[in-house]
Design a protein around this motif. Structure first.
Motif, PDB file in Angstrom:
ATOM      1  N   LEU B  67       1.030  -1.033  -0.067  1.00  0.00           N
ATOM      2  CA  LEU B  67       0.168  -0.028  -0.056  1.00  0.00           C
ATOM      3  C   LEU B  67       0.987   1.203  -0.009  1.00  0.00           C
ATOM      4  N   TRP B  68       1.973   1.023   0.470  1.00  0.00           N
ATOM      5  CA  TRP B  68       2.798   2.448   0.622  1.00  0.00           C
ATOM      6  C   TRP B  68       3.418   2.704  -0.622  1.00  0.00           C
ATOM      7  N   TYR B  69       3.798   1.600  -1.264  1.00  0.00           N
ATOM      8  CA  TYR B  69       4.238   1.895  -2.807  1.00  0.00           C
ATOM      9  C   TYR B  69       3.086   2.352  -3.835  1.00  0.00           C
ATOM     10  N   LEU B  70       2.100   1.785  -3.515  1.00  0.00           N
ATOM     11  CA  LEU B  70       0.787   2.400  -4.327  1.00  0.00           C
ATOM     12  C   LEU B  70       0.609   3.809  -4.033  1.00  0.00           C
ATOM     13  N   PHE B  71       0.524   4.062  -2.694  1.00  0.00           N
ATOM     14  CA  PHE B  71       0.307   5.537  -2.351  1.00  0.00           C
ATOM     15  C   PHE B  71       1.295   6.279  -2.845  1.00  0.00           C
ATOM     16  N   LEU B  76       2.925  10.667  -6.589  1.00  0.00           N
ATOM     17  CA  LEU B  76       3.688  11.121  -7.466  1.00  0.00           C
ATOM     18  C   LEU B  76       3.048  11.452  -8.729  1.00  0.00           C
ATOM     19  N   ALA B  77       2.135  10.530  -9.205  1.00  0.00           N
ATOM     20  CA  ALA B  77       1.467  10.908 -10.523  1.00  0.00           C
ATOM     21  C   ALA B  77       0.729  12.031 -10.337  1.00  0.00           C
ATOM     22  N   ALA B  78      -0.076  12.296  -9.086  1.00  0.00           N
ATOM     23  CA  ALA B  78      -1.095  13.285  -8.888  1.00  0.00           C
ATOM     24  C   ALA B  78      -0.241  14.625  -8.992  1.00  0.00           C
ATOM     25  N   THR B  79       0.998  14.770  -8.316  1.00  0.00           N
ATOM     26  CA  THR B  79       1.736  15.854  -8.165  1.00  0.00           C
ATOM     27  C   THR B  79       2.114  16.319  -9.444  1.00  0.00           C
ATOM     28  N   VAL B  80       2.884  15.350 -10.283  1.00  0.00           N
ATOM     29  CA  VAL B  80       3.340  15.753 -11.507  1.00  0.00           C
ATOM     30  C   VAL B  80       2.292  16.245 -12.346  1.00  0.00           C
ATOM     31  N   THR B  82      -0.618  17.736 -11.572  1.00  0.00           N
ATOM     32  CA  THR B  82      -1.031  18.859 -11.047  1.00  0.00           C
ATOM     33  C   THR B  82      -0.037  20.034 -11.322  1.00  0.00           C
ATOM     34  N   ALA B  83       1.221  19.619 -11.335  1.00  0.00           N
ATOM     35  CA  ALA B  83       2.126  20.831 -11.457  1.00  0.00           C
ATOM     36  C   ALA B  83       2.174  21.245 -13.012  1.00  0.00           C
ATOM     37  N   ALA B  84       1.972  19.953 -13.874  1.00  0.00           N
ATOM     38  CA  ALA B  84       1.930  20.171 -15.323  1.00  0.00           C
ATOM     39  C   ALA B  84       0.658  21.130 -15.550  1.00  0.00           C
ATOM     40  N   PHE B  85      -0.499  20.634 -15.133  1.00  0.00           N
ATOM     41  CA  PHE B  85      -1.619  21.450 -15.291  1.00  0.00           C
ATOM     42  C   PHE B  85      -1.508  22.964 -15.051  1.00  0.00           C
ATOM     43  N   ILE B  86      -0.940  23.127 -13.899  1.00  0.00           N
ATOM     44  CA  ILE B  86      -0.894  24.512 -13.457  1.00  0.00           C
ATOM     45  C   ILE B  86       0.465  25.245 -14.115  1.00  0.00           C
ATOM     46  N   TYR B  87       1.558  24.684 -14.294  1.00  0.00           N
ATOM     47  CA  TYR B  87       2.625  25.472 -14.593  1.00  0.00           C
ATOM     48  C   TYR B  87       2.781  25.514 -16.227  1.00  0.00           C
ATOM     49  N   ILE B  88       2.649  24.544 -17.030  1.00  0.00           N
ATOM     50  CA  ILE B  88       3.083  24.396 -18.187  1.00  0.00           C
ATOM     51  C   ILE B  88       2.418  25.363 -19.217  1.00  0.00           C
ATOM     52  N   PRO B  89       1.032  25.513 -19.177  1.00  0.00           N
ATOM     53  CA  PRO B  89       0.460  26.532 -19.873  1.00  0.00           C
ATOM     54  C   PRO B  89       0.862  27.955 -19.783  1.00  0.00           C
ATOM     55  N   HIS B  90       1.600  28.153 -18.729  1.00  0.00           N
ATOM     56  CA  HIS B  90       2.230  29.692 -18.640  1.00  0.00           C
ATOM     57  C   HIS B  90       3.450  29.818 -19.517  1.00  0.00           C
ATOM     58  N   ILE B  91       4.053  28.727 -20.015  1.00  0.00           N
ATOM     59  CA  ILE B  91       5.457  28.797 -20.646  1.00  0.00           C
ATOM     60  C   ILE B  91       4.961  29.528 -22.054  1.00  0.00           C
ATOM     61  N   LYS B  92       5.833  30.608 -22.178  1.00  0.00           N
ATOM     62  CA  LYS B  92       5.268  31.615 -23.250  1.00  0.00           C
ATOM     63  C   LYS B  92       5.944  30.929 -24.721  1.00  0.00           C
ATOM     64  N   LEU B 110       5.986   6.996 -17.286  1.00  0.00           N
ATOM     65  CA  LEU B 110       6.753   6.203 -16.409  1.00  0.00           C
ATOM     66  C   LEU B 110       5.924   5.670 -15.061  1.00  0.00           C
ATOM     67  N   ILE B 111       5.425   6.740 -14.454  1.00  0.00           N
ATOM     68  CA  ILE B 111       4.719   6.641 -13.104  1.00  0.00           C
ATOM     69  C   ILE B 111       3.489   5.923 -13.239  1.00  0.00           C
ATOM     70  N   MET B 112       2.516   6.136 -14.241  1.00  0.00           N
ATOM     71  CA  MET B 112       1.437   5.487 -14.395  1.00  0.00           C
ATOM     72  C   MET B 112       1.826   4.057 -14.703  1.00  0.00           C
ATOM     73  N   THR B 113       2.820   3.903 -15.608  1.00  0.00           N
ATOM     74  CA  THR B 113       2.855   2.401 -15.674  1.00  0.00           C
ATOM     75  C   THR B 113       3.353   1.523 -14.614  1.00  0.00           C
ATOM     76  N   GLY B 114       4.029   2.260 -13.649  1.00  0.00           N
ATOM     77  CA  GLY B 114       4.258   1.705 -12.371  1.00  0.00           C
ATOM     78  C   GLY B 114       2.926   1.435 -11.692  1.00  0.00           C
ATOM     79  N   ILE B 115       2.076   2.345 -11.451  1.00  0.00           N
ATOM     80  CA  ILE B 115       0.811   2.171 -11.008  1.00  0.00           C
ATOM     81  C   ILE B 115       0.017   0.939 -11.721  1.00  0.00           C
ATOM     82  N   TRP B 116       0.164   0.634 -12.929  1.00  0.00           N
ATOM     83  CA  TRP B 116      -0.586  -0.315 -13.579  1.00  0.00           C
ATOM     84  C   TRP B 116       0.142  -1.632 -13.357  1.00  0.00           C
ATOM     85  N   VAL B 117       1.580  -1.566 -13.177  1.00  0.00           N
ATOM     86  CA  VAL B 117       2.366  -2.731 -12.289  1.00  0.00           C
ATOM     87  C   VAL B 117       1.816  -3.057 -11.156  1.00  0.00           C
TER      88      VAL B 117
END
Lengths: 232, 130
Positions: B67-71, B76-80, B82-92, B110-117
């Protein structure tokens, strides 16, 4: 003998996570189980069953003796095949059971659309007793698709595509790359049914090294495929 | 033929569910140039022997660890994401934004594949071997 000792927890977690990554959980669980039972058996295996040379040559409309000469040095063709296999391979497998043997089917091979897929309870892959599991898997997929559609109405389709579909395609690529390389190597045998045993089939898979990504992000599945086949 | 009348057995070991296809003595069927010793080994080693060679603790899955690995992966997936959602559109600069999305796609993949696994495909031995 898996994620946790509890079957219910395994199935629940598996169902939620696989469905959110657009994989039909129980359908896949059933065929994957059978792949493990019959691994590397040319007549029964579900994944990466290669065609015989003569079959392959016939499918390309070449004489089998010319096959080597005509295909040995075609990097562009190989490259295009790799791209096609990686981008479309996993959904293609789920939809048409490609690279599986004919012995993997429980009913006669179907000519209908999705008749051999993981999505229909009437698919040639499943027995009647499994129909409710297939439907449940489809429900999971449906819910995931609904969530994605709803997200796209809130943040726009292109954002959802960039945020989700892009990594999703990468996931498909990794699934195919990992499993393909686990079951294919020039020096590894695939067995005719008469010569096959479970142990020989399991030992004919290959572990590969994938560095720190393999260890920390992929939970070591790449490095331990033989054991995975031997003990589960 | 795989089990037709009864539901698929998910608890027995696959090796116990099938019999080998060979009806002839092993040495007659195996036509490659394996040494006699290899043939001996191949025909006498059973799965149980291999299993007995591995410490028993390697076969016990741990709720906490899994459960720790899953968590960890989900965070990790959620953070990445969210970060992409918030910050990347601001790149000019379009090209830099393009590259950022591509890199995001790769890492999130890569992270999502880890979750799949992380599913029932994630066996104890794999976790314990860390």
């Amino acid at each position: 003998m898996a994620f946790s000792p509890s079957r219910l927890l395994n199935d629940t977690v598996g169902f939620i996570l696989h469905s959110s990554l657009l994989t039909p959980y129980f359908s896949w669980k059933s065929t994957h189980r059978r792949h493990h039972i019959y691994a590397n058996n040319l007549a029964k295996d579900h994944n990466y069953v290669p065609p015989q040379r003569s079959e392959y040559a016939r499918s390309l409309l070449f004489d089998v003796h010319r096959l080597e000469e005509l295909t040995e040095d075609s990097p562009v063709v190989t490259f295009l095949r790799i791209i096609t296999q990686q981008v479309f391979g996993f959904p293609w497998y789920l939809a048409t059971n490609i690279t599986a043997s004919s012995g993997s089917l429980n009913r006669p091979k179907s000519t209908k659309l999705l008749g051999n897929s993981h999505f229909l309870p009437s698919s040639s892959l499943f027995r009647p007793e499994e129909a409710h599991l297939v439907l449940l898997s489809d429900l999971g997929l449906g819910l995931a698709a609904l969530a994605l559609w709803y997200a796209s109405t809130r943040i726009g389709f292109s954002t959802v595509a960039l945020l989700y579909l892009q990594p999703y395609t990468w996931v498909n690529h990794w699934i195919v790359a990992i499993t393909y390389l686990h079951h294919t190597h020039p020096r590894l045998p695939k067995f005719e049914p008469e010569a096959w045993t479970f142990l020989k089939g399991a030992m004919a898979t290959v572990d590969r090294d994938f560095g720190w990504i393999g260890k920390y992000l992929f939970h070591n599945i790449i490095e331990f495929h033989v054991i995975h086949h031997l003990f589960s | 033929m795989s089990s037709t009348a009864t539901p698929l057995d998910y608890t027995s070991h696959p090796g116990d569910l099938v019999t080998p296809g060979v009806s002839l003595p092993f040495s007659l069927v195996n036509l490659d140039a394996h040494t006699h010793a290899e043939q001996e080994v191949n025909s006498t080693i059973k799965i149980q022997d291999l299993r007995d060679a591995i410490p028993a603790r390697c076969f016990k899955p741990s709720y906490l660890l899994s459960l720790w690995y899953l968590f960890r992966d989900l965070m990790l997936a959620a953070t990445v994401m969210t970060a992409a959602f918030i910050y990347i559109p601001h790149i000019k600069i379009p090209l830099a934004r393009c590259i950022a999305w591509a890199m995001y796609g790769y890492f999130e993949g890569l992270i999502m594949t880890g979750i799949w696994v992380c599913q029932s495909a994630s066996r104890t031995e794999l976790i314990k071997q860390y």
